[in-house]
Design an enzyme around this catalytic site. Structure first.
Site, PDB file in Angstrom:
ATOM      1  N   ARG A  91       0.164 -11.202  -9.936  1.00 14.32           N
ATOM      2  CA  ARG A  91      -1.002 -10.519 -10.511  1.00 14.32           C
ATOM      3  C   ARG A  91      -0.571  -9.489 -11.545  1.00 14.32           C
ATOM      4  O   ARG A  91       0.342  -8.708 -11.297  1.00 14.32           O
ATOM      5  CB  ARG A  91      -1.817  -9.831  -9.403  1.00 14.32           C
ATOM      6  CG  ARG A  91      -2.266 -10.826  -8.352  1.00 14.32           C
ATOM      7  CD  ARG A  91      -3.186 -10.194  -7.334  1.00 14.32           C
ATOM      8  NE  ARG A  91      -3.567 -11.206  -6.340  1.00 14.32           N
ATOM      9  CZ  ARG A  91      -4.343 -11.001  -5.284  1.00 14.32           C
ATOM     10  NH1 ARG A  91      -4.837  -9.788  -5.091  1.00 14.32           N
ATOM     11  NH2 ARG A  91      -4.626 -11.975  -4.450  1.00 14.32           N
TER      12      ARG A  91
ATOM     13  N   GLU B  41      -6.123  -1.796   2.896  1.00 10.51           N
ATOM     14  CA  GLU B  41      -6.415  -3.228   2.936  1.00 10.51           C
ATOM     15  C   GLU B  41      -5.156  -4.084   3.088  1.00 10.51           C
ATOM     16  O   GLU B  41      -4.184  -3.918   2.366  1.00 10.51           O
ATOM     17  CB  GLU B  41      -7.125  -3.623   1.631  1.00 10.51           C
ATOM     18  CG  GLU B  41      -7.397  -5.101   1.525  1.00 10.51           C
ATOM     19  CD  GLU B  41      -7.982  -5.493   0.165  1.00 10.51           C
ATOM     20  OE1 GLU B  41      -8.387  -4.582  -0.597  1.00 10.51           O
ATOM     21  OE2 GLU B  41      -8.020  -6.688  -0.119  1.00 10.51           O
TER      22      GLU B  41
ATOM     23  N   ARG C 268       1.311  -2.212  -4.216  1.00 13.97           N
ATOM     24  CA  ARG C 268       0.640  -2.980  -5.270  1.00 13.97           C
ATOM     25  C   ARG C 268       1.680  -3.462  -6.274  1.00 13.97           C
ATOM     26  O   ARG C 268       2.019  -2.766  -7.212  1.00 13.97           O
ATOM     27  CB  ARG C 268      -0.419  -2.102  -5.961  1.00 13.97           C
ATOM     28  CG  ARG C 268      -1.319  -2.845  -6.931  1.00 13.97           C
ATOM     29  CD  ARG C 268      -2.384  -1.936  -7.515  1.00 13.97           C
ATOM     30  NE  ARG C 268      -3.268  -1.413  -6.485  1.00 13.97           N
ATOM     31  CZ  ARG C 268      -4.337  -2.066  -6.028  1.00 13.97           C
ATOM     32  NH1 ARG C 268      -4.672  -3.219  -6.535  1.00 13.97           N
ATOM     33  NH2 ARG C 268      -5.081  -1.524  -5.092  1.00 13.97           N
TER      34      ARG C 268
ATOM     35  N   ARG D 252       2.588  -6.055   2.522  1.00 15.77           N
ATOM     36  CA  ARG D 252       1.925  -4.884   3.122  1.00 15.77           C
ATOM     37  C   ARG D 252       2.137  -4.849   4.632  1.00 15.77           C
ATOM     38  O   ARG D 252       2.148  -3.780   5.240  1.00 15.77           O
ATOM     39  CB  ARG D 252       0.432  -4.888   2.784  1.00 15.77           C
ATOM     40  CG  ARG D 252       0.187  -4.524   1.316  1.00 15.77           C
ATOM     41  CD  ARG D 252      -1.260  -4.267   0.985  1.00 15.77           C
ATOM     42  NE  ARG D 252      -1.410  -3.994  -0.443  1.00 15.77           N
ATOM     43  CZ  ARG D 252      -2.566  -3.732  -1.044  1.00 15.77           C
ATOM     44  NH1 ARG D 252      -3.698  -3.709  -0.332  1.00 15.77           N
ATOM     45  NH2 ARG D 252      -2.607  -3.480  -2.335  1.00 15.77           N
TER      46      ARG D 252
ATOM     47  N   SER E  90      -8.346  -9.813   3.170  1.00 18.68           N
ATOM     48  CA  SER E  90      -9.713  -9.890   2.689  1.00 18.68           C
ATOM     49  C   SER E  90     -10.207 -11.288   3.018  1.00 18.68           C
ATOM     50  O   SER E  90      -9.598 -12.273   2.599  1.00 18.68           O
ATOM     51  CB  SER E  90      -9.715  -9.657   1.176  1.00 18.68           C
ATOM     52  OG  SER E  90     -11.016  -9.432   0.726  1.00 18.68           O
TER      53      SER E  90
END
Length: 424
Positions: free
Chosen positions: A264, A351, A279, A392, A354
RNA sequence: GGAGGCGUAGCCUAAUUGGCUAAGGCGUCGGUCUUGAAAACCGAUGGGGUGAACGCCCCGUGUGGGUUCGAGUCCCACCGCCUCCGCCA
């Protein structure tokens, strides 16, 4: 992609949905206007084509019966109609293009159970598991734990690739690998998923069908020469696996799990989660995807969430489940639960998964359908969820399992996969 | 990268030199028959427009163009699969 037939029936509902999501509802009126023109034109073209077909038949008959003069007259007439059709078809094509352009940028419609609100403050916490980890010493953040152990190297990664990349060494590298295997085993052996190993480069269409394009092109890495995209998640190949196919009702639900790296660009997230490996431009994820029937997709979403939760339960890491509000949901989702894991460095939940029901939003784009027992063909509902984001999870272990001496314990369930009980 | 071949409906398979409705089989669903089932027989089984409805019409042979009054059939490009050659971990 939303359903144009539903839109015709109840445009107001779509406007409300867009408003709740913070989108401009004008798009709906634009679509309807184009649609009306399109239908008028289509009817016209249809009747012209009917006339032309009739003439063609007459030509064949006339030629068979050797009435050459009549035939050439008819051919002349057919030619005229043909030219007219061609012209109108060009107009029709333009309208369709215009409509598709807008249609592809309209987000999915939220489910009625989704809380309405403009941002994440309207999210609703559904449940908690475990208590935030307590320490009788000052806990460190993973961006200190890792480097202090000489197992997480952010500096050299920067040298190689720039910011938002990391290198892992020795036991930390192995922990990453152990987590992947642990998650894949759990989902395949106990939750009934079929493991898939997917391509990491996909075509533009593939990205469009799953909803990443055209709206989020800035977010994706693209190989210019071949116009292939690095997948931002294994969801992309997984939800397109059966594009263009008509599945049998008996095959459903189909449950797939895939491990893949995710790429990403993180455009527009400057200043967000800049420290450590929360991130990154590249991270590992184990992804869960369901192909299921509309009447049970929301029930299945609950099951999917429970599968993702099970990973954290086995690892004994505290978490909570949050139902996202209309303003915080992703583009393709009708309903989304986030699973957030406790991170001492944030002194908050963060988070880690999801899980969404996209209903037929993606399957309409990719034409993924199933045939019911009575012969009717319908779009499948597609669910996706992280089970879990591996990087994560590694962070969560480092921070929640850290010891006063700077070492890190390995969760019991993971020891068979790591082969060691403590780092270093 | 080079040469050749192939792509038809949920599946399998046809379609004279371009011409009436893409034939047939299997599967699935519904119906008739039956105590029930099987068999047999009849019908349905892609998308769209229009209509209250019976219906009417259009499109659909990998995708997109082209030729033609008319394309599964002819031409071009692309995609995918197969065979052979080259390259390659």
């Amino acid at each position: 992609m939303i359903d144009i037939k539903m839109l015709r029936k109840d445009p107001e509902a779509f406007k409300v949905a867009l408003r709740n999501r913070g989108y401009d509802e004008k798009m709906i009126d634009e679509i309807l206007k184009i649609d009306e023109e399109w239908r008028k034109l289509t009817s016209e073209i249809n009747s012209l084509r009917a006339k032309r077909n009739e003439i063609s038949k007459k030509v064949a008959a006339a030629k068979r019966e050797k009435r050459d003069e009549e035939a050439s007259k008819l051919i002349e007439e057919g030619k005229k109609i043909g030219d007219l059709i061609k012209k109108l078809e060009e107009d029709q094509r333009k309208l369709e293009e215009k409509q598709r352009e807008i249609l592809l940028r309209i987000p999915n419609i939220p489910h009625e159970s989704v809380p309405v609100g403009e941002d994440e403050t309207y999210n609703v916490e559904v449940r908690r598991w475990g208590e935030p980890t307590k320490f009788d010493f000052e806990p460190k953040a993973h961006w200190d734990i890792g480097p202090d152990l000489n197992l997480l190297d952010i500096e050299r990664a920067g040298k190689l690739s720039g910011s938002r990349f990391v290198l892992l060494y020795d036991k930390l590298a192995k922990l990453e690998r152990a987590l992947i295997n642990f998650m894949l085993d759990l989902h395949t052996k106990e939750h009934g998923y079929k493991e898939v190993w997917v391509p990491h480069l996909v075509k533009r269409e593939t990205m469009t069908w799953s909803g990443q394009l055209p709206k989020f092109e800035e977010e994706a890495y693209n190989t210019k020469k071949d116009d292939l995209f690095l997948i931002p998640t294994a969801e992309v190949p997984l939800v397109n696996l059966h594009a263009g196919e008509i599945l049998s009702e008996d095959d459903l639900p189909l449950k797939y799990v895939a491990y893949s790296p995710c790429y990403r660009r993180e455009a527009g997230s400057y200043g967000k989660d800049v420290r450590g490996m929360i991130r990154n431009h590249q991270f590992d994820k184990v992804e869960l995807v369901w192909y299921t029937k509309p009447e049970r997709s929301y029930e299945d979403l609950e099951t999917l969430v429970s599968h993702a939760e099970e990973v954290l339960k086995r690892l004994k890491i505290p978490y909570r489940v949050v139902l996202l509000s209309t303003g915080d949901m992703g583009f393709t989702a009708s309903k989304t639960y986030d699973i957030e894991v406790w991170l001492p460095s944030y002194n908050n939940y963060k988070e880690i998964s999801s899980c969404s029901n996209t209903e037929a939003f993606q399957s309409r784009r990719s034409k993924t359908r199933f045939r019911r027992k009575d012969g009717k063909v319908e779009n499948v509902h597609l669910l996706n969820g992280s089970g879990l984001a591996v990087g994560r999870t590694l962070v969560a272990i480092l921070e929640n399992y850290q010891q006063p001496d700077g070492s890190v314990k390995i969760p019991e369930a993971l020891v068979p996969y790591t082969g060691f009980e403590v780092i270093p």
